[in-house]
Design a protein around this motif. Structure first.
Motif, PDB file in Angstrom:
ATOM      1  N   PRO A 296       0.812  -1.218   0.000  1.00 42.24           N
ATOM      2  CA  PRO A 296       0.000   0.000   0.000  1.00 42.24           C
ATOM      3  C   PRO A 296       0.849   1.273   0.000  1.00 42.24           C
ATOM      4  CG  PRO A 296      -0.896  -1.594   1.547  1.00 42.24           C
ATOM      5  CD  PRO A 296       0.417  -2.156   1.078  1.00 42.24           C
ATOM      6  N   ILE A 297       0.403   2.261  -0.743  1.00 42.43           N
ATOM      7  CA  ILE A 297       1.087   3.553  -0.821  1.00 42.43           C
ATOM      8  C   ILE A 297       0.813   4.324   0.463  1.00 42.43           C
ATOM      9  CG2 ILE A 297       1.205   5.743  -2.073  1.00 42.43           C
ATOM     10  CD1 ILE A 297       0.286   4.139  -4.572  1.00 42.43           C
ATOM     11  N   THR A 298       1.873   4.851   1.066  1.00 35.80           N
ATOM     12  CA  THR A 298       1.733   5.603   2.315  1.00 35.80           C
ATOM     13  C   THR A 298       1.772   7.105   2.111  1.00 35.80           C
ATOM     14  OG1 THR A 298       4.123   5.372   2.690  1.00 35.80           O
ATOM     15  CG2 THR A 298       2.667   3.747   3.742  1.00 35.80           C
ATOM     16  N   SER A 299       2.480   7.583   1.091  1.00 34.95           N
ATOM     17  CA  SER A 299       2.522   9.020   0.844  1.00 34.95           C
ATOM     18  C   SER A 299       2.954   9.273  -0.594  1.00 34.95           C
ATOM     19  CB  SER A 299       3.490   9.731   1.814  1.00 34.95           C
ATOM     20  OG  SER A 299       4.833   9.428   1.494  1.00 34.95           O
ATOM     21  N   ALA A 300       2.646  10.472  -1.069  1.00 38.22           N
ATOM     22  CA  ALA A 300       3.030  10.893  -2.414  1.00 38.22           C
ATOM     23  C   ALA A 300       3.222  12.401  -2.409  1.00 38.22           C
ATOM     24  CB  ALA A 300       1.971  10.490  -3.439  1.00 38.22           C
ATOM     25  N   SER A 301       4.179  12.879  -3.186  1.00 36.61           N
ATOM     26  CA  SER A 301       4.470  14.311  -3.204  1.00 36.61           C
ATOM     27  C   SER A 301       4.968  14.718  -4.573  1.00 36.61           C
ATOM     28  CB  SER A 301       5.514  14.654  -2.127  1.00 36.61           C
ATOM     29  OG  SER A 301       5.816  16.030  -2.127  1.00 36.61           O
ATOM     30  N   TRP A 302       4.403  15.814  -5.101  1.00 35.02           N
ATOM     31  CA  TRP A 302       4.824  16.364  -6.387  1.00 35.02           C
ATOM     32  C   TRP A 302       5.968  17.353  -6.203  1.00 35.02           C
ATOM     33  CZ3 TRP A 302       3.224  14.777 -11.112  1.00 35.02           C
ATOM     34  CH2 TRP A 302       2.012  14.108 -11.228  1.00 35.02           C
ATOM     35  N   ASP A 303       6.893  17.359  -7.156  1.00 40.25           N
ATOM     36  CA  ASP A 303       7.911  18.395  -7.236  1.00 40.25           C
ATOM     37  C   ASP A 303       7.212  19.732  -7.484  1.00 40.25           C
ATOM     38  OD1 ASP A 303      10.051  20.080  -7.832  1.00 40.25           O
ATOM     39  OD2 ASP A 303      11.134  18.559  -8.971  1.00 40.25           O
ATOM     40  N   ALA A 304       7.697  20.792  -6.837  1.00 37.59           N
ATOM     41  CA  ALA A 304       7.056  22.102  -6.973  1.00 37.59           C
ATOM     42  C   ALA A 304       7.266  22.722  -8.340  1.00 37.59           C
ATOM     43  CB  ALA A 304       7.569  23.047  -5.891  1.00 37.59           C
ATOM     44  N   SER A 305       8.293  22.302  -9.063  1.00 37.11           N
ATOM     45  CA  SER A 305       8.625  22.969 -10.322  1.00 37.11           C
ATOM     46  C   SER A 305       8.493  22.076 -11.546  1.00 37.11           C
ATOM     47  CB  SER A 305      10.047  23.535 -10.259  1.00 37.11           C
ATOM     48  OG  SER A 305      10.984  22.513  -9.952  1.00 37.11           O
ATOM     49  N   LEU A 306       8.615  20.762 -11.387  1.00 37.59           N
ATOM     50  CA  LEU A 306       8.585  19.847 -12.528  1.00 37.59           C
ATOM     51  C   LEU A 306       7.481  18.813 -12.343  1.00 37.59           C
ATOM     52  CD1 LEU A 306      12.422  19.194 -12.968  1.00 37.59           C
ATOM     53  CD2 LEU A 306      10.981  20.708 -14.345  1.00 37.59           C
ATOM     54  N   PRO A 307       6.920  18.284 -13.443  1.00 38.77           N
ATOM     55  CA  PRO A 307       5.863  17.268 -13.324  1.00 38.77           C
ATOM     56  C   PRO A 307       6.421  15.888 -12.991  1.00 38.77           C
ATOM     57  CG  PRO A 307       6.293  17.702 -15.635  1.00 38.77           C
ATOM     58  CD  PRO A 307       7.153  18.670 -14.850  1.00 38.77           C
ATOM     59  N   ARG A 308       6.825  15.703 -11.758  1.00 42.56           N
ATOM     60  CA  ARG A 308       7.299  14.404 -11.295  1.00 42.56           C
ATOM     61  C   ARG A 308       6.854  14.221  -9.855  1.00 42.56           C
ATOM     62  NH1 ARG A 308      13.827  15.633 -11.469  1.00 42.56           N
ATOM     63  NH2 ARG A 308      13.834  17.428 -10.053  1.00 42.56           N
ATOM     64  N   VAL A 309       6.559  12.979  -9.514  1.00 45.66           N
ATOM     65  CA  VAL A 309       6.006  12.676  -8.200  1.00 45.66           C
ATOM     66  C   VAL A 309       6.797  11.540  -7.571  1.00 45.66           C
ATOM     67  CG1 VAL A 309       4.296  11.049  -9.125  1.00 45.66           C
ATOM     68  CG2 VAL A 309       3.847  12.212  -6.951  1.00 45.66           C
ATOM     69  N   LEU A 310       6.977  11.619  -6.263  1.00 48.98           N
ATOM     70  CA  LEU A 310       7.624  10.563  -5.486  1.00 48.98           C
ATOM     71  C   LEU A 310       6.583   9.843  -4.649  1.00 48.98           C
ATOM     72  CD1 LEU A 310      10.876  12.285  -4.151  1.00 48.98           C
ATOM     73  CD2 LEU A 310      10.744  10.461  -5.845  1.00 48.98           C
TER      74      LEU A 310
END
Length: 378
Positions: A296-310
């Protein structure tokens, strides 16, 4: 207790304690000079200044949830949900003095969350989970819109503004994310998630649209870190849990919505499909990609400047299992190994600053006892 660290000065630290009322929630103010805490049982909200060490108390916020606090885009004003005499209210405070400058009643039955638009023109307010109701107010207290998608069903689970403030995405318990425009406050897109359950294995099937790219995490002993993504062809099965609808807060519906920093993509997650992340192209308003994790995914966060997510996931497989952080970009998806075998990523957040030369992020261990900072090499 709340502890604060300075990334540029590792030796500097601050400790915040509210010995009288305790601390249930702690969030940053946008100016990065104040920490906002909410005491146990919502006794009070406190603004702690890291510069002057001044402390300001505001009595009786509605709840301990951070969703009952929101700031305008410039960080000069804070809106706080309150409840008095069995009615919901919103009070707007000046961050410079922490004095109230506007106080108004709202037409909700039991206010659940506040969302100040990125352009500063509106505050979206979601009502309680038992009924679908969204109301929009100006910061001055004038109601400008209300929206009800359906009746006689559980309501809103999540909401998020696009970076431009021209779109408001609202996720609900029916598994649909509706994207509203800021002119008529009507939906112009409805994103449904795979709902067709098959067999007893607890899976839903994604069959469309054509062109969606599905990345599935898999064991890869020869890969760096021991895990890798493979590309699946439609139709694909997505692990699904059957929610207990006879218990409070059923694990169902769109529990998370977030936009990329440039507004070109949005990501949603449905709680009864906890291993999947859905990424939508805002130009076509179609599903662009799905990430299917083993845990299960616990967290996700987008880069503030580029379209990429961790992404981070629940640790699984014992102490010797691979540890990795997962990244998606429009060009593809990758698994980033964590070099420290004793560190299990539990949550991730990109640095919100746009002017930094390097994109950096912070990882918190799943135990909550340690964290580390990471950088993306150019």
């Amino acid at each position: 207790m709340c502890q604060v660290f300075d990334i540029s000065e590792p030796d500097w630290t601050a400790k915040i304690e509210d010995r009288a009322a305790g601390i249930a929630t702690a969030i940053w103010a946008p100016d990065a000079r104040h920490v906002i805490t909410i005491a146990e049982f919502a006794v009070r909200l406190t603004a702690w200044s890291l510069n002057s060490k001044a402390v300001t108390h505001i009595n009786a916020p509605k709840s301990t949830s951070p969703k009952c606090v929101t700031f305008n885009p410039t960080g000069t004003h804070m809106a706080l949900a309150e409840r008095r005499d069995c009615k919901d209210y919103v009070t707007v405070f000046s961050v410079a003095t922490w004095e109230p400058i506007k106080h108004f009643a709202v037409s909700t039955v039991d206010l659940a969350s506040l969302h100040w638009s990125p352009d500063g023109s509106a505050i979206a307010i979601c009502d309680h989970a038992l009924d679908y109701k969204l109301v929009v107010y100006s910061p001055g207290g004038k109601q400008v819109a209300d929206y009800v998608a359906y009746e006689n069903g559980m309501g809103i689970r999540s909401a998020s503004w696009s970076p431009s403030g021209q779109m408001l995405a609202v996720g609900s318990y029916d598994g649909v994310c509706r994207v509203l425009n800021h002119i008529t406050w009507k939906p112009f897109a409805e994103w449904a998630h795979a709902e067709e359950e098959v067999g007893s294995g607890g899976q839903s099937v994604l069959r469309e649209p054509d062109g969606v790219v599905v990345y599935r995490e898999t064991n890869a002993p020869d890969a760096d870190g021991g895990v890798a993504y493979v590309v699946d062809e439609l139709p694909v099965g997505i692990p699904t849990i059957k929610p207990a609808m006879d218990k409070p807060n059923p694990k169902v519906g769109v529990c998370s919505i977030s936009f990329s920093g440039d507004g070109s993509y949005a990501m949603t997650r449905s709680e009864h499909m906890p291993c999947a992340a859905w990424i939508w192209d805002m130009k076509t308003l179609e599903l662009a990609s799905v990430l299917i994790q083993r845990q299960p995914i616990t967290s996700a966060s987008w880069d503030a400047s580029l379209p990429r997510v961790l992404l981070t996931t629940t640790p699984g497989g014992g102490p010797d299992a691979p540890r990795a952080v997962f990244m998606w970009t429009p060009d593809g998806a990758s698994c980033i190994p964590v070099p420290n075998a004793g560190f299990s990523p539990g949550s991730v957040a990109w640095c919100p600053a746009l002017e930094t030369e390097e994109s950096s992020f912070v990882l918190c261990d799943s135990s909550g006892t340690s964290f580390c900072c990471g950088y993306v090499a150019a």
